[in-house]
Structure formats: C-alpha cells, structure tokens
Design an enzyme around this catalytic site. Structure first.
Site, PDB file in Angstrom:
ATOM      1  CE  LYS A   1      -1.864   2.907   2.596  1.00  0.00           C
ATOM      2  NZ  LYS A   1      -1.814   4.141   1.800  1.00  0.00           N
TER       3      LYS A   1
ATOM      4  CB  THR B   1       0.969   5.926  11.077  1.00  0.00           C
ATOM      5  OG1 THR B   1       0.588   7.273  10.791  1.00  0.00           O
ATOM      6  CG2 THR B   1       0.050   5.005  10.334  1.00  0.00           C
ATOM      7  N   GLY B   2       2.833   4.349  13.215  1.00  0.00           N
ATOM      8  CA  GLY B   2       3.505   3.109  13.631  1.00  0.00           C
ATOM      9  C   GLY B   2       2.871   2.528  14.892  1.00  0.00           C
TER      10      GLY B   2
ATOM     11  CD  GLU C   1      10.114  12.640  11.290  1.00  0.00           C
ATOM     12  OE1 GLU C   1       8.964  12.205  11.444  1.00  0.00           O
ATOM     13  OE2 GLU C   1      11.022  11.977  10.736  1.00  0.00           O
TER      14      GLU C   1
ATOM     15  CD  GLU D   1      13.098   0.452   9.235  1.00  0.00           C
ATOM     16  OE1 GLU D   1      13.663   1.458   9.706  1.00  0.00           O
ATOM     17  OE2 GLU D   1      13.608  -0.674   9.238  1.00  0.00           O
TER      18      GLU D   1
ATOM     19  CB  CYS E   1      13.185   8.703   8.196  1.00  0.00           C
ATOM     20  SG  CYS E   1      14.233   7.694   7.166  1.00  0.00           S
TER      21      CYS E   1
ATOM     22  CB  SER F   1       4.365   9.406  11.150  1.00  0.00           C
ATOM     23  OG  SER F   1       3.083   8.819  11.223  1.00  0.00           O
ATOM     24  CB  THR F   2       6.641   7.900  15.734  1.00  0.00           C
ATOM     25  OG1 THR F   2       7.998   7.692  15.314  1.00  0.00           O
ATOM     26  CG2 THR F   2       6.462   7.352  17.135  1.00  0.00           C
TER      27      THR F   2
HETATM   28  P1  NAD Z   1       2.306   8.403   7.673  1.00  0.00           P
HETATM   29  O1  NAD Z   1       2.480   7.640   8.937  1.00  0.00           O
HETATM   30  O2  NAD Z   1       1.315   9.483   7.617  1.00  0.00           O
HETATM   31  O3  NAD Z   1       1.898   7.399   6.495  1.00  0.00           O
HETATM   32  C1  NAD Z   1       2.684   6.283   6.162  1.00  0.00           C
HETATM   33  C2  NAD Z   1       1.796   5.247   5.491  1.00  0.00           C
HETATM   34  O4  NAD Z   1       0.831   4.810   6.436  1.00  0.00           O
HETATM   35  C3  NAD Z   1       1.020   5.783   4.291  1.00  0.00           C
HETATM   36  O5  NAD Z   1       0.921   4.777   3.311  1.00  0.00           O
HETATM   37  C4  NAD Z   1      -0.351   6.066   4.886  1.00  0.00           C
HETATM   38  O6  NAD Z   1      -1.395   6.011   3.948  1.00  0.00           O
HETATM   39  C5  NAD Z   1      -0.469   4.951   5.893  1.00  0.00           C
HETATM   40  N1  NAD Z   1      -1.404   5.225   6.987  1.00  0.00           N
HETATM   41  C6  NAD Z   1      -1.717   6.428   7.529  1.00  0.00           C
HETATM   42  N2  NAD Z   1      -2.644   6.272   8.519  1.00  0.00           N
HETATM   43  C7  NAD Z   1      -2.897   4.946   8.590  1.00  0.00           C
HETATM   44  C8  NAD Z   1      -3.746   4.161   9.395  1.00  0.00           C
HETATM   45  N3  NAD Z   1      -4.546   4.682  10.328  1.00  0.00           N
HETATM   46  N4  NAD Z   1      -3.752   2.824   9.210  1.00  0.00           N
HETATM   47  C9  NAD Z   1      -2.957   2.257   8.277  1.00  0.00           C
HETATM   48  N5  NAD Z   1      -2.154   2.951   7.461  1.00  0.00           N
HETATM   49  C10 NAD Z   1      -2.109   4.282   7.620  1.00  0.00           C
HETATM   50  O7  NAD Z   1       3.759   8.893   7.269  1.00  0.00           O
HETATM   51  P2  NAD Z   1       4.162   9.779   6.018  1.00  0.00           P
HETATM   52  O8  NAD Z   1       3.778  11.191   6.279  1.00  0.00           O
HETATM   53  O9  NAD Z   1       3.690   9.131   4.770  1.00  0.00           O
HETATM   54  O10 NAD Z   1       5.752   9.631   6.009  1.00  0.00           O
HETATM   55  C11 NAD Z   1       6.594  10.427   6.746  1.00  0.00           C
HETATM   56  C12 NAD Z   1       7.104   9.653   7.943  1.00  0.00           C
HETATM   57  O11 NAD Z   1       7.781   8.477   7.511  1.00  0.00           O
HETATM   58  C13 NAD Z   1       8.124  10.445   8.741  1.00  0.00           C
HETATM   59  O12 NAD Z   1       7.832  10.335  10.106  1.00  0.00           O
HETATM   60  C14 NAD Z   1       9.435   9.738   8.411  1.00  0.00           C
HETATM   61  O13 NAD Z   1      10.425   9.871   9.398  1.00  0.00           O
HETATM   62  C15 NAD Z   1       8.994   8.335   8.238  1.00  0.00           C
HETATM   63  N6  NAD Z   1       9.984   7.567   7.471  1.00  0.00           N
HETATM   64  C16 NAD Z   1      10.765   6.659   8.143  1.00  0.00           C
HETATM   65  C17 NAD Z   1      11.743   5.946   7.452  1.00  0.00           C
HETATM   66  C18 NAD Z   1      12.614   4.938   8.151  1.00  0.00           C
HETATM   67  O14 NAD Z   1      13.211   4.120   7.475  1.00  0.00           O
HETATM   68  N7  NAD Z   1      12.709   4.974   9.466  1.00  0.00           N
HETATM   69  C19 NAD Z   1      11.917   6.159   6.081  1.00  0.00           C
HETATM   70  C20 NAD Z   1      11.100   7.094   5.433  1.00  0.00           C
HETATM   71  C21 NAD Z   1      10.127   7.799   6.142  1.00  0.00           C
END
Ligand code: NAD
Length: 499
Positions: A192, A249-250, A402, A268, A303, A246-247
């Site tokens: 996804k 969503t993680g 962040e 991640e 990130c 993001s943390t």
């Molecule tokens: P995000 O958490 O908003 O979204 C990431 C993914 O999760 C997207 O596909 C999104 O559609 C999905 N998502 C969002 N809400 C969800 C939910 N409730 N249930 C299931 N899936 C959901 O993050 P973003 O804004 O897309 O990305 C930026 C973040 O990613 C930053 O915090 C960055 O640090 C992190 N990042 C980390 C790494 C790493 O390797 N550690 C690499 C790249 C980016």
C-alpha cells in the site's frame, strides 16, 4: 547538440506520460470495487495528475485472498531460490530500463528534483531488488549442535502474506526495501503506497509480472491510510506488516496487530537525529557541507535527516557561517529542471506543517538565521526556503519534534558528555553523527548514542549492505542488508530423533 534546455524536454514528457491510476490485484489492473478514487495532485504546480483508485476494505480482502492463494499453491513460495533470483533480477533490469519514466512519475508525484529521481531513487531501487535476488541462493540454514542422538535443523520459511505500508518521501526506494527481501524469501506481498505518492508503486507491479513474477504474488493497493492501510493491518489473513512512516501511525500498527491476529509488525518510523561536531573536527568545510545536505537533501523530507546540528561552543560561529553560506545558495527550483537540487514539498498540508514549525521556532525564541519563507507561490506548488535556526534550546518544539522539511535547529554544547546527553534527549533514535579527530572519543560517543546508525566524520553514508532502522520510537526491525530477511521469514526447528 540541441539548444533546447533539458527542462523543456522533461516538461514536454511530463505532459505526455501516462499516469497509472488503478490498483493491481491478481496480476491485473482494476478499479476499486466501489469505484472510489482520489485526486493525485502534483506538488510542482498543484496540477491534477489524475484520479487514482481509492481501495477500501473489500479491495483489501481481494488482494489478500489473491496473495494467500498464490502463497499456498506454491507458485512462488515453492520455487527454488535460484529461480526466484532469475525473476527478480529481470524485475530489477526492467526498473532500470524504465528509469526515465519512473523518475518522471516520481518527480511529478512528490516534487523531488528529476536529477535525484533519475540518479538516486530509481537506481537505488533496482540495486536493492537485485541485491536480494543475488543473496537468496547463497543463504544456508543451520544444524544445531545437539549431539549424536538427534538431528535438529533450524530452517527459515517465508512468513506468508506480507502487508507493506510505505510513505511518500522515497516512494520507490521504500517499497523496494520491503519488496526485495520479502519477495526473495518467497512471500506474497500486498503493497500500500502512500496516497500522496502512489504512481511508481502502481507502475512497477506490471514490470514485476513482465519479469515473470506469478500473478497474485505482488498486489498494489493505492488508497488512504484509513480505510486501505487500516484494513490491511487489521486483516486476519495477513501474517506481517512491514511499515515505514510516522511514529504516530507506527503505534497504530501495533494496536491493529493486537486487535487482530497478532501479526508480526516491523516499524521504520520517524527521527530527530543529532549531527554532533566537536571542536577537533578534522575538516570543517566538509562537516558544513555534510550538515547542509543532511537537512536539505530531498527537501529535508528524510527520516534520517540531521535535523539537529550540535556544535561545540568554540567552533560554533565558524561552522554556522559555513552552513549558512551553503544554505543561502540553495533556492528551491523547478523539479523538472535537471539543474534543480531542491524541489517542492509533497503537498500543501506538509508545507503548512513545516511553516508552522518555523513559526513556532520564532515564537519560542530561536534565532532565524536564513530562510523561513514559502517561495515560488506563483507556480501553484509548495516550496519552502532552506531554513536555519540558531540558539535553539532543547525544550523547544523545533528541537524535539520531527519537522520533515528543510529546517535545521542549531544548538551548542560544552563537552562530549553534554553532546551525548542532548543527542539522546528525544523520543527518537534513528541516526546520529560525530565529527572528531579523536578516534577514542568517536568510538565512545558512538557507543553512547542511542541510534540505529551512527556516522563518524560523515553523514548519511549508505549502502544496501548495512541495516537501516532505529532505536526507541524510531521503530523496530531493520530494512536493508541480510538482516532484513529476519522480518520476512519464520524460524522453524525440526528435531529428528536418531537415538
Ligand atoms: P504516515 O504515517 O502518515 O503514512 C505512512 C503510510 O501509512 C502511508 O501509506 C499512509 O497512507 C499509511 N497510513 C496512515 N494512517 C494509517 C492508518 N490509520 N492505518 C494504516 N495505514 C495508515 O507517514 P508519512 O507522512 O507518509 O511519512 C513520513 C514519515 O515516515 C516520517 O515520520 C518519516 O520519518 C517516516 N519515514 C521513516 C523511514 C525509516 O526508514 N525509518 C523512512 C522514510 C520515512
């Protein structure tokens, strides 16, 4: 040689490129069952690129069922490693063969400079897939040293159906970091992509099938986090969620696993990484240049960005002037111009978020030394100047949260102990760097910094051979390197009684 500027070529091609907008399930491009779509907007100028299928829970069910069937009947999972390798090497070759198309889609979708998409994102993705393809027929399993009365085999098996949920900052690379090891190990995958960057993920699904990947082994579901990502992470028939994002969503991924089938969850997540420059730094020019690219590369949407520059007091002015001099030469430009090194932020929301942090830095009393503004408004796109704050204190929001944009927070410290304390004083632990001539100090500090990657006298040095991932709330598990196979395999002990 043509006198036409290269950017005109990319502009012209941008007008002609076909925008892929469907989900990919069971080897075919399909609309969402509900017919729902979302708008795919380019951050370069706010233009509508196209409508993209907005997958819902019923589409997730179809994709997971197709992935499960493919896994269970062994069309991929039971192929020999050598034969999976052949297919994945062809997949990597096809990504390279379509480099310009993929780079253009990536740049249009997320606003990163075309030169970076072409020279970094696409080749790194192909290399990643090829590296795992090459690795998979060189991995041996283990026999345990149990003694003569038994033969105890420790084998790795593919985990089953992997749900990969990825962000928008490096769409193709983040997808490849999951697809490479997950597919090489024999799993089926439902990918996804972020709703902000679905295009390259959709496009490469067809390339994977063209390379010989059987139908159903790779499914791509564009859609919003909720419902598409949520339904995938809650699904009872998904064995593992490999998440980058993001943390916030993680943490939801962990909840979804707990509410459903306790699927494996690998995260991640975000970072707020300290780039520590000691007074005995061997080369201040190099440190300044690395500090600038650590926060401005990819518009700061990294990130692992070195978003906190921690400088020993005695060299603060000298280093900061050098960083400022670089920042002032960097102006956001047209991402389709090959000369551009700083592009657009991914969308209006992200730009407002970044500008909000800049405002908070100002109001909390940090000193804005350069940048701070939106630029190129006339384009309709989302551009922010490289921004450097000085005299940031550890309690300010811009030192703790962040930002995910081109905003650097500079702080000072007295000695190594204070540098490490400040460096570790955030919820994240993704990356860190130390610049010093003193090898003992470098090792000591590297050991004390709570981060998954510590760079010494460099920043963001990178290779597919080393793990990538974080401590603390930056996540769990690692992408890249052979360690990534741990996420996509289960260990099995088979004990044969020989007594
Ligand atoms: P995000 O958490 O908003 O979204 C990431 C993914 O999760 C997207 O596909 C999104 O559609 C999905 N998502 C969002 N809400 C969800 C939910 N409730 N249930 C299931 N899936 C959901 O993050 P973003 O804004 O897309 O990305 C930026 C973040 O990613 C930053 O915090 C960055 O640090 C992190 N990042 C980390 C790494 C790493 O390797 N550690 C690499 C790249 C980016």
């Amino acid at each position: 040689m043509s006198s036409k500027p290269l950017s005109a070529d990319w502009q012209a091609r941008a007008g002609q490129v076909s925008i892929p907008g469907q989900a990919f399930i069971d080897g075919k491009y399909v609309n969402a069952l509900s017919g729902a779509t979302f708008d795919c907007i380019s951050p370069i100028d706010g233009r509508l690129l196209g409508a993209v299928a907005s997958s819902q829970a019923d589409d997730v069910d179809c994709a997971v069922a197709s992935a499960r069937k493919a896994f269970e009947d062994g069309r991929w999972s039971q192929q020999s490693p050598a034969s999976r390798k052949k297919v994945l090497l062809r997949f990597a070759d096809l990504i390279r063969a379509h480099a310009e198309e993929l780079a253009l889609l990536e740049t249009l979708d997320v606003g990163k400079p075309i030169t970076h998409s072409l020279r970094v994102d696409v080749p790194a993705s192909a290399r990643c897939i090829a590296w795992y393809a090459e690795a998979v027929d060189k991995l041996y399993d283990e026999i345990a040293p149990t003694g003569p009365g038994a033969l105890a085999m420790i084998t790795r098996e593919p985990i089953g159906v992997v749900g990969a949920i990825v962000p928008w900052n490096f769409p193709l690379i983040m997808a490849s970091w999951k697809l490479g090891p997950a597919l090489a190990a024999g799993n089926s995958v439902v990918l996804k992509p972020s709703e902000k960057s679905p295009l390259t993920a959709i496009r490469i699904a067809a390339l994977a099938v063209e390379a010989g990947l059987p139908d159903g082994v790779l499914n791509v579901l564009p859609g919003l986090g909720d419902p598409a990502g949520k339904a995938l992470a809650l699904h009872m028939d998904v064995d593992c969620i490999a998440f980058t994002g993001s943390t916030v969503t993680g943490k939801r991924m962990l909840e979804y696993a707990g509410q459903s089938n306790m699927k494996r969850v690998w995260l991640e997540c975000g970072g707020k990484s300290p780039n520590i420059v000691m007074a005995d730094c061997p080369d201040l020019d190099r440190a300044a240049s690395a500090a600038a690219s650590a926060i401005f590369f990819n518009q700061g949407e990294m990130c692992s960005a070195g978003s906190r520059l921690l400088v020993q007091e005695s060299i603060r002015d000298e280093l900061l002037e050098k960083v400022l001099a670089i920042a002032r030469t960097l102006e956001p430009g047209d991402p389709l111009d090959p000369a551009t090194t700083l592009g657009a932020l991914v969308d209006d929301l992200q730009m407002r978020r970044v500008l909000g942090y800049i405002e908070s830095g100002r109001s909390e009393g940090a000193v804005l030394r350069t940048g701070g503004n939106q630029v190129r408004q006339g384009t309709g796109g989302f551009y922010v100047q490289p921004t450097v704050f000085d005299q940031v204190s550890g309690t300010m929001k811009i030192a703790r949260e962040e930002i995910f944009g081109p905003v650097l927070a500079t702080m000072t410290f007295k000695d190594a102990a204070e540098a490490v304390r400040l460096g570790n004083d955030v919820i994240y632990g993704l990356a860190a760097a130390v610049w010093t001539r003193d090898i003992t100090a470098a090792h000591r500090m590297a050991r004390s910094l709570r981060a998954g990657m510590v760079y010494v006298n460099c920043y963001d040095a990178d290779d597919i051979t080393v793990p990538f991932g974080g401590f603390k709330q930056s996540g769990s598990g690692r992408d890249k390197s052979l360690h990534a196979f741990d996420k996509y395999t289960e260990l099995k002990t088979t004990w044969v009684d020989l007594s």
